[in-house]
Design an enzyme around this catalytic site. Structure first.
Site, PDB file in Angstrom:
ATOM      1  N   LYS A 128       0.873  -1.189   0.000  1.00  0.00           N
ATOM      2  CA  LYS A 128       0.000   0.000   0.000  1.00  0.00           C
ATOM      3  C   LYS A 128       0.896   1.220   0.000  1.00  0.00           C
ATOM      4  O   LYS A 128       2.026   1.164   0.470  1.00  0.00           O
ATOM      5  CB  LYS A 128      -0.867   0.017   1.264  1.00  0.00           C
ATOM      6  CG  LYS A 128      -2.108   0.867   1.132  1.00  0.00           C
ATOM      7  CD  LYS A 128      -3.233   0.058   0.529  1.00  0.00           C
ATOM      8  CE  LYS A 128      -4.476   0.871   0.281  1.00  0.00           C
ATOM      9  NZ  LYS A 128      -5.610  -0.014  -0.045  1.00  0.00           N
ATOM     10  N   ASP A 168      -7.069   4.316  -4.394  1.00  0.00           N
ATOM     11  CA  ASP A 168      -7.722   4.158  -3.091  1.00  0.00           C
ATOM     12  C   ASP A 168      -8.351   5.531  -2.838  1.00  0.00           C
ATOM     13  O   ASP A 168      -8.588   6.279  -3.803  1.00  0.00           O
ATOM     14  CB  ASP A 168      -6.685   3.771  -2.017  1.00  0.00           C
ATOM     15  CG  ASP A 168      -7.327   3.243  -0.730  1.00  0.00           C
ATOM     16  OD1 ASP A 168      -7.652   2.052  -0.684  1.00  0.00           O
ATOM     17  OD2 ASP A 168      -7.528   4.026   0.240  1.00  0.00           O
TER      18      ASP A 168
HETATM   19  N1  GLU Z   1      -7.468   0.215  -2.811  1.00  0.00           N
HETATM   20  C1  GLU Z   1      -8.186  -0.981  -3.105  1.00  0.00           C
HETATM   21  C2  GLU Z   1      -8.156  -1.895  -1.901  1.00  0.00           C
HETATM   22  O1  GLU Z   1      -8.197  -1.421  -0.785  1.00  0.00           O
HETATM   23  C3  GLU Z   1      -7.763  -1.632  -4.409  1.00  0.00           C
HETATM   24  C4  GLU Z   1      -6.305  -1.947  -4.576  1.00  0.00           C
HETATM   25  C5  GLU Z   1      -5.907  -2.433  -5.953  1.00  0.00           C
HETATM   26  O2  GLU Z   1      -6.722  -2.508  -6.852  1.00  0.00           O
HETATM   27  O3  GLU Z   1      -4.705  -2.749  -6.085  1.00  0.00           O
HETATM   28  O4  GLU Z   1      -8.161  -3.098  -1.984  1.00  0.00           O
END
Ligand code: GLU
Length: 446
Positions: A128, A168
């Protein structure tokens, strides 16, 4: 040492070594709690300091992001990328741009992402990133310059086989476009697999925009079906009004539900006859406006600073942000007749709320299972990029539906296997953990 003592000793050490990161502590504590029953049954999962290694990111990057605003002033933000675990595949997870972002927030999100991505059944590790940059009120040109500066540092750490960021909170199609453009320029190649959530004409996947919200509703429907209920005729609260909330509301209403409330950080709207999702899209996606504008154009009441959890409903889908739903809210939901709660956001329910749901017979699906549809569809986007293909909406949606249904079955089965029938928190944590743990054990001490 017994398992309880072993886990609490380990948790104490983690608290000391990661001071000032309450959200990270909260995410780890919930998982460790579920792992106690695994370690009692299969003690080999504690071998080679597996649990300690799992809680320590493989790599954490913090960098300066200087950028010039429209007035010519130089601003300095902080950028993060936490590459948490790559045992199952390249690091995968979104970027969050929000003033509340700090290392602890990114670590909690990255930690959750490991288990979520494992549950999708697809070959993706967990990571992340993000920044404390606030896109609110910034012009497109400012957002572009910020994204270019952010990517100027990040580009050397990511790649199709290494780390694949996505969106996100605060990072949508616009931001992914600017980030991708700068990556392409610096890398001097059109490496479509380096980011997901891309535009449809340059490597994006159909359904990725809708995926988290749709997936949430598919999984919730599956959970409701096991209790002979469904969205048809149900009243639903959807907190938030961003990407996840909008498409959760859309799918719930397609399945016959009435979405009776939505919100943003300033207040909520109640819409007893159902929400006009197209209007919410217009206000939030096109106009980047506030949910309060809704009542100027459609039937509904705006409650400035109000508490959305006071609305009467059958289902609650928290889709805004972490810790938005506390123990008192949980009680209020139960008193108002809510029987199902599924998390579209990451960790929106506090530990007290989760505890209350579980003690009071409310069926609760945690985010790492319920909101996995977004990242799962990102992995489908990666598959399309790898084969230089693009799939139809119907086919991609069908794959998403199947993945969500498999996640629910896996979580439900795992909970039963460990004598925790109906405890989807334990089911998700254990099922997600075992796959990663087996891969880590097989790959040696690294
Ligand atoms: N931000 C999204 C999550 O919390 C998607 C992440 C992504 O597609 O890599 O899973």
């Amino acid at each position: 040492m017994n398992v309880d003592a072993q886990i609490s000793e380990y948790y104490d050490r983690l608290l000391k070594r990661n001071a000032g990161e309450p959200e990270f502590h909260q995410a780890v504590s919930e998982v460790l709690d579920s792992l106690k029953i695994v370690l009692e049954k299969d003690p080999h999962y504690a071998d080679y300091s597996l649990v300690e290694r799992l809680c320590e990111p493989e790599r954490q990057l913090i960098f300066r992001v200087p950028w010039t605003d429209d007035k010519g002033e130089v601003n300095v933000n902080r950028g993060f990328r936490v590459q948490f675990n790559s045992a199952l595949g390249p690091y995968k997870g979104g970027l969050r741009f929000h003033p509340s972002v700090n290392l602890g927030i990114i670590k909690f999100l990255g930690f959750e992402q490991i288990f979520k991505n494992s549950l999708t059944g697809l070959p993706i590790g967990g990571g992340k990133g993000g920044s404390d940059f606030d896109p609110k009120g910034r012009t497109d040109a400012e957002v572009m310059r910020f994204c270019q500066s952010f990517m100027t540092e990040l580009h050397r750490h990511i790649g199709e086989y290494r780390d694949v960021p996505a969106g996100d909170i605060g990072v949508g199609g616009r931001e992914i476009g600017y980030l991708f453009g700068q990556y392409r320029r610096l890398a001097n190649q059109h490496e479509s697999g380096v980011l997901t959530g891309k535009g449809l004409s340059w490597g994006g996947s159909l359904v990725r925009t809708e995926a988290t919200g749709y997936g949430l509703v598919y999984l919730t429907e599956e959970m409701m079906n096991t209790h002979e209920e469904s969205f048809d005729g149900a009243k639903v609260i959807v907190s938030g009004s961003g990407n996840v909330a909008i498409y959760a509301a859309e799918k719930a209403q397609q399945l016959g539900a009435t979405v009776v409330a939505m919100s943003d950080s300033a207040g909520y709207i109640s819409t007893p006859n159902g929400v006009d999702v197209e209007l919410v899209k217009q206000i939030k996606e096109v106009g980047r406006g506030r949910i309060s504008e809704y009542v100027d154009q459609a039937e509904g009441t705006y409650h400035e600073g109000g508490n959305i959890w006071e609305v009467k409903a059958d289902v609650a889908l928290p889709c805004a942000t972490q810790n938005e739903l506390n123990g008192d809210h949980a009680k209020q939901l139960a008193e108002n007749g809510v029987r199902y709660v599924a998390e579209g956001a990451n960790m929106p329910s506090t530990p007290e709320a989760v505890h209350y749901f579980q003690e009071n017979g409310i069926h609760f699906a945690p985010g790492k299972a319920a909101n996995a549809g977004g990242v799962a569809t990102s992995a489908l986007e990666m598959q399309q990029n790898a084969t230089r293909d693009s799939w139809s909406f119907e086919y991609t949606d069908q794959r998403l539906h199947q993945i969500m249904s498999n996640i629910f079955k896996n979580v439900d089965r795992t909970a039963r296997e460990y004598n925790r029938e109906g405890d989807y928190v334990a089911g998700a944590n254990i099922a997600g953990f075992k796959k990663v743990a087996d891969a880590m054990l097989a790959q040696g001490v690294i």
